[in-house]
Design a protein around this motif. Structure first.
Motif, mmCIF file in Angstrom:
data_model
loop_
_atom_site.group_PDB
_atom_site.id
_atom_site.type_symbol
_atom_site.label_atom_id
_atom_site.label_comp_id
_atom_site.label_asym_id
_atom_site.label_seq_id
_atom_site.Cartn_x
_atom_site.Cartn_y
_atom_site.Cartn_z
ATOM 1 N N PRO A 183 35.624 -29.277 36.984
ATOM 2 C CA PRO A 183 36.286 -30.557 36.693
ATOM 3 C C PRO A 183 36.174 -31.561 37.837
ATOM 4 O O PRO A 183 36.034 -32.766 37.588
ATOM 5 C CB PRO A 183 37.749 -30.143 36.453
ATOM 6 C CG PRO A 183 37.673 -28.727 35.997
ATOM 7 C CD PRO A 183 36.544 -28.134 36.789
ATOM 8 N N VAL A 184 36.216 -31.087 39.077
ATOM 9 C CA VAL A 184 36.058 -31.989 40.225
ATOM 10 C C VAL A 184 34.656 -32.589 40.226
ATOM 11 O O VAL A 184 34.471 -33.792 40.423
ATOM 12 C CB VAL A 184 36.325 -31.241 41.545
ATOM 13 C CG1 VAL A 184 36.002 -32.126 42.737
ATOM 14 C CG2 VAL A 184 37.765 -30.780 41.609
ATOM 15 N N PHE A 185 33.653 -31.738 39.993
ATOM 16 C CA PHE A 185 32.275 -32.223 39.959
ATOM 17 C C PHE A 185 32.107 -33.295 38.888
ATOM 18 O O PHE A 185 31.511 -34.349 39.139
ATOM 19 C CB PHE A 185 31.327 -31.053 39.699
ATOM 20 C CG PHE A 185 29.908 -31.477 39.448
ATOM 21 C CD1 PHE A 185 29.094 -31.859 40.497
ATOM 22 C CD2 PHE A 185 29.393 -31.510 38.163
ATOM 23 C CE1 PHE A 185 27.785 -32.268 40.271
ATOM 24 C CE2 PHE A 185 28.088 -31.910 37.927
ATOM 25 C CZ PHE A 185 27.283 -32.288 38.986
ATOM 26 N N HIS A 186 32.611 -33.047 37.686
ATOM 27 C CA HIS A 186 32.462 -34.026 36.608
ATOM 28 C C HIS A 186 33.211 -35.321 36.930
ATOM 29 O O HIS A 186 32.746 -36.414 36.603
ATOM 30 C CB HIS A 186 32.965 -33.438 35.297
ATOM 31 C CG HIS A 186 32.116 -32.305 34.778
ATOM 32 N ND1 HIS A 186 30.759 -32.421 34.594
ATOM 33 C CD2 HIS A 186 32.446 -31.044 34.408
ATOM 34 C CE1 HIS A 186 30.284 -31.271 34.132
ATOM 35 N NE2 HIS A 186 31.282 -30.419 34.018
ATOM 36 N N ALA A 187 34.378 -35.197 37.563
ATOM 37 C CA ALA A 187 35.130 -36.389 37.944
ATOM 38 C C ALA A 187 34.351 -37.225 38.956
ATOM 39 O O ALA A 187 34.308 -38.461 38.866
ATOM 40 C CB ALA A 187 36.491 -35.985 38.519
ATOM 41 N N GLN A 237 32.448 -37.512 27.532
ATOM 42 C CA GLN A 237 32.142 -36.150 27.958
ATOM 43 C C GLN A 237 33.353 -35.506 28.606
ATOM 44 O O GLN A 237 33.645 -34.334 28.387
ATOM 45 C CB GLN A 237 30.974 -36.168 28.947
ATOM 46 C CG GLN A 237 29.649 -36.562 28.350
ATOM 47 C CD GLN A 237 28.934 -35.379 27.744
ATOM 48 O OE1 GLN A 237 28.704 -34.368 28.411
ATOM 49 N NE2 GLN A 237 28.609 -35.477 26.477
ATOM 50 N N LEU A 238 34.068 -36.286 29.417
ATOM 51 C CA LEU A 238 35.268 -35.756 30.063
ATOM 52 C C LEU A 238 36.343 -35.420 29.038
ATOM 53 O O LEU A 238 37.040 -34.408 29.157
ATOM 54 C CB LEU A 238 35.816 -36.754 31.087
ATOM 55 C CG LEU A 238 34.871 -37.219 32.198
ATOM 56 C CD1 LEU A 238 35.639 -38.047 33.214
ATOM 57 C CD2 LEU A 238 34.180 -36.040 32.871
ATOM 58 N N LYS A 239 36.479 -36.277 28.042
ATOM 59 C CA LYS A 239 37.481 -36.018 27.006
ATOM 60 C C LYS A 239 37.149 -34.771 26.199
ATOM 61 O O LYS A 239 38.042 -34.149 25.618
ATOM 62 C CB LYS A 239 37.593 -37.237 26.083
ATOM 63 C CG LYS A 239 38.216 -38.449 26.742
ATOM 64 C CD LYS A 239 38.260 -39.640 25.784
ATOM 65 C CE LYS A 239 38.909 -40.852 26.442
ATOM 66 N NZ LYS A 239 38.933 -42.036 25.539
ATOM 67 N N ASP A 279 24.784 -29.961 30.599
ATOM 68 C CA ASP A 279 25.536 -31.123 31.073
ATOM 69 C C ASP A 279 24.621 -32.333 31.179
ATOM 70 O O ASP A 279 23.434 -32.192 31.507
ATOM 71 C CB ASP A 279 26.165 -30.842 32.444
ATOM 72 C CG ASP A 279 27.524 -30.176 32.343
ATOM 73 O OD1 ASP A 279 28.344 -30.650 31.531
ATOM 74 O OD2 ASP A 279 27.756 -29.195 33.067
ATOM 75 N N GLN A 280 25.174 -33.516 30.960
ATOM 76 C CA GLN A 280 24.356 -34.721 31.077
ATOM 77 C C GLN A 280 24.381 -35.294 32.486
ATOM 78 O O GLN A 280 23.544 -36.132 32.827
ATOM 79 C CB GLN A 280 24.842 -35.786 30.090
ATOM 80 C CG GLN A 280 26.137 -36.491 30.475
ATOM 81 C CD GLN A 280 26.425 -37.680 29.582
ATOM 82 O OE1 GLN A 280 25.967 -37.752 28.455
ATOM 83 N NE2 GLN A 280 27.228 -38.611 30.077
#
Length: 783
Positions: free
Chosen positions: A83-87, A99-101, A118-119
């Motif tokens: 989650p940190v990486f995606h944020a 994507q986050l949702k 993952d995009q």
């Protein structure tokens, strides 16, 4: 701290990092909360997402991605910090809010960073514990290989960085990789340990960090242990500070975690009880109110952005560096330090309080800069626009395909083994002056010569960054092997650790994407020992790394070695493993064509890796002239060695080294069963894949072309019988009965073998001519 050069702190950068760190921590926690509490839960199953494990590493990742990393660097992110990486990627403009949702939902941001699913900008997939760490060391070796060949310049080289939880240090594959790195002279590799001292079930015993330091130093790493932040260091310099430091140094990790969870009053009470309320420590503590005292005691290095920035900026050499960074699991969250927080989730009330602490208004939870004034947002966006890591956007490279000749060498000989023929084919390729041969790189876990790679190595040489003399040759000791190493060599010598083989193949097989130069890796090992590295093989395939795996000897044909060296279920592994196309040819002409196809398949956009299951058993080779249709049938998984008459009642189906027994049984039965067929299967994997695709297409209701195996078996009578035989688990071919409804008598190996010769073992385990004839008789009598 050891081995580092402190750099001056850039106060303005630290101010921006502080704002971003707070935002990253919020977004990562909210992403998990939304997935578990707000998104419809149709199946009533917890989604999960590791809020605590994300919080412990947020500051480290913030510092790296927004200040330290350059486009050439490659990163394997701690799986539970996904989650940190995606944020972070979202704040950099490289991840979509939708994507986050959909975090951990179909089509959304993945549970663990994934190159293929993952995009956003994932360098290495992580999730299989410890493997994402270890592959970075092999990626560094690949980078050095390309550098030595002048296919990469010094300016294009980067650091291979892995971030891991301290619990991942329980994984043995990490230490196998460290030993290989020490032998190789590893460079440009950083491993960063989130030392929060908590795992799913336990708290790490006191003193483990010193053991980790010793292990890394023993394998030539420079170790940096970052424990205290600047506030604690300042407190230690005051009267009573030395006693406070000693107390913290000797405090058991579980007690420190418990006090962290309980908060300021518990800290003050325990410190005064242990150190005395009349001491200098008491006076020191009196200078801090409850909020400030709690902030002080949680000021570990992993949450001090200024310390992290100056530490990482201070590394200027290319040695491998290990950073053991003390953190708090769940830092900033209501369950920080609690021993059960690994899979813990904030409840709605706790999240509401956390939202208020972060200044986030209702409805603004996904806003990149919620709660910040316009001037700050403008300045922060300008800072983000200049972040070095995103200077070239997504950092995936493209590499041109290498030409593959229309035909490969096909060794001649009346009797041959596929393993020997493989070595001859590769050796013949090594004699050519072609880009294909130049970009082949071989590797093997200490079985190079016994898997017939010796000729190739004699042709193309061992790779070594520094020239290494063949001492036996210098001393006039006669040997058929030339074992000198140079930077021009094309074989990577590995120790006997199969995990390392598959991690090396994974890194080599991603070279076209990571570094922009295509390599064609070929790795060899004994077939039964695929199991020892199966997790790493699966990991390499999951990332869509491209390589050729040659596993030999296989099955009972490694007869004198006994059951410990005889493989049973590896054909099922090849059949079940995604992104790995498996073949088991019986004859040399089949092998030659499959290898030619394999080097093309490894480069195709919709291709993948290739697994060849070979044998040391010499068998008689057919004299035949092949055509394009036969070649296609071999690639598609099978062909009629002897075609059945239309509507025939029986077929014998074989794969691999049992071809002589199948052929002998077929010849014995031809007069009694006129029109019977003999089907050669070169890949049960490919046949099954296409048949499964046909079934899926039928369910979808579209036009469904017949699969190759349905076309082959369609020549038989609907109530015909099949006798299937292979030197492996009989389940590998038993599914053929489901294709057209034929009855099947499956023969194979379903128990551990023993020492002997092939003749005795095939008789004992029911793979010989008599067993095939008995099976044929029983299936005909059952009609």
């Amino acid at each position: 701290m050891t081995g580092q050069q402190r750099q001056p702190v850039d106060d303005q950068t630290v101010n921006y990092l502080t704002l971003l760190d707070k935002r990253v921590r919020w977004l990562s926690a909210w992403m998990v909360h939304h997935a578990n509490h707000l998104r419809p839960a149709r199946d009533k199953v917890k989604v999960g997402g590791h809020q605590a494990s994300s919080a412990s590493l947020a500051s480290v990742l913030t510092t790296l991605y927004f200040d330290i990393l350059r486009p050439e660097d490659r990163v394997a992110v701690k799986p539970h910090a996904s989650p940190v990486f995606h944020a972070i990627q979202y704040l950099l403009g490289q991840q979509d809010v939708e994507q986050l949702k959909r975090f951990r939902a179909l089509g959304g941001a993945q549970s663990y960073p994934s190159r293929t699913k993952d995009q956003d900008d994932v360098d290495f997939s992580t999730g299989s514990v410890g493997l994402g760490v270890a592959i970075t060391s092999f990626a560094s070796m690949v980078q050095d290989y390309l550098l030595a060949k002048s296919w990469l310049s010094e300016e294009q080289t980067g650091r291979m960085i892995a971030l891991m939880g301290d619990a991942e240090l329980d994984e043995g594959n990490i230490y196998e990789a460290m030993l290989e790195g020490a032998k190789y002279g590893l460079r440009n590799t950083w491993w960063i340990i989130d030392y929060n001292r908590q795992s799913l079930d336990a708290v790490t015993p006191l003193g483990m960090s010193r053991r980790y330091e010793a292990m890394f130093e023993a394998t030539d790493w420079t170790v940096h242990t970052l424990k205290f932040g600047k506030k604690l260091e300042a407190a230690f310099a005051k009267p009573g500070g030395a006693a406070l430091r000693d107390w913290i140094e000797n405090c058991p990790n579980d007690l420190y975690s418990a006090l962290t969870y309980k908060g300021a009053k518990a800290w003050r009470e325990r410190l005064l009880a242990d150190l005395g309320d009349g001491s200098d420590v008491a006076a020191l503590l009196a200078g801090y109110d409850d909020e400030a005292l709690e902030d002080l005691m949680l000021n570990l290095a992993g949450h001090d952005l200024a310390l992290l920035q100056e530490t990482f900026q201070g590394i200027t050499d290319d040695r491998p560096h290990c950073f053991i960074i003390y953190t708090i699991k769940g830092y900033g969250l209501p369950f920080k330090g609690h021993k059960d927080n690994h899979a813990g989730l904030m409840n709605p009330a706790q999240m509401a309080e956390f939202r208020a602490l972060n200044g986030i208004a209702d409805g603004e939870e996904w806003d990149r800069f919620a709660g910040l004034d316009e001037e700050t947002v403008t300045a922060l966006q300008a800072f983000l626009d200049e972040v070095p890591f995103k200077a070239c956007g997504l950092r995936r490279h493209q590499a041109a395909r290498l030409d593959v000749p229309a035909a490969f060498p096909c060794p001649s000989g009346a009797e041959q083994a596929t393993q020997v023929a493989f070595g001859k084919i590769l050796n013949d390729l090594g004699r050519t002056d072609s880009a294909l041969a130049d970009h082949i790189v071989t590797t093997s876990p200490d079985v190079t010569t016994s898997t017939n790679l010796g000729g190739w190595v004699n042709q193309r040489g061992l790779f070594n960054r520094e020239s290494r003399e063949d001492v036996f040759k210098r001393e006039a000791v006669v040997s058929p092997q030339r074992w000198a190493g140079t930077k021009n060599g094309q074989h990577l010598e590995l120790g006997i650790a199969e995990n390392n083989l598959f991690l090396a193949l994974g890194a080599l097989g991603l070279s076209h994407s990571l570094f922009g130069t295509r390599l064609l890796p070929v790795g060899t090992l004994y077939d039964p020992f695929i199991n020892r590295g199966l997790d790493a093989l699966n990991y390499a395939c999951y990332q869509d790394a491209r390589f050729m795996l040659v596993a030999t000897p296989s099955g009972l044909t490694l007869a004198p070695e006994g059951g410990a060296h005889q493989s049973i279920h590896t054909p099922l592994i090849g059949m079940a493993q995604p992104n790995l196309r498996s073949y088991e040819p019986a004859f040399v002409d089949e092998l030659s064509h499959i290898m030619r196809f394999g080097f093309s398949h490894m480069q195709a956009e919709d291709g993948g890796s290739v697994y060849l299951r070979l044998s040391t058993r010499p068998i008689a080779q057919p004299e035949r002239v092949t055509d394009a249709q036969w070649q296609q049938d071999v690639v598609d998984g099978g062909y009629w060695l002897v075609e059945p008459a239309p509507g025939a009642d029986l077929a014998i189906v074989y794969q691999g080294a049992v071809a002589p027994e199948a052929l002998a049984a077929f010849e014995a039965i031809r007069e009694d069963v006129p029109g019977a067929g003999l089907l050669a299967v070169t890949s049960l994997d490919v046949l099954h894949q296409e048949w499964s695709a046909e079934i899926r297409a039928q369910r979808a209701g579209g036009h469904v072309p017949k699969s190759h195996i349905r076309r082959l078996l369609g020549r038989l009578s609907p109530d015909a019988g099949l006798v299937t035989v292979m030197d492996g688990a009989p389940a590998g071919l038993s599914w053929l009965g489901a294709v057209c409804g034929h009855r099947v008598a499956p023969l194979g190996v379903d128990r551990f073998g023993q020492s002997g010769d092939v003749t005795d073992l095939y008789r004992t385990y029911g793979l010989d001519e008599d067993a095939i004839l008995d099976a044929a008789a029983s299936i005909l009598l059952a009609r």
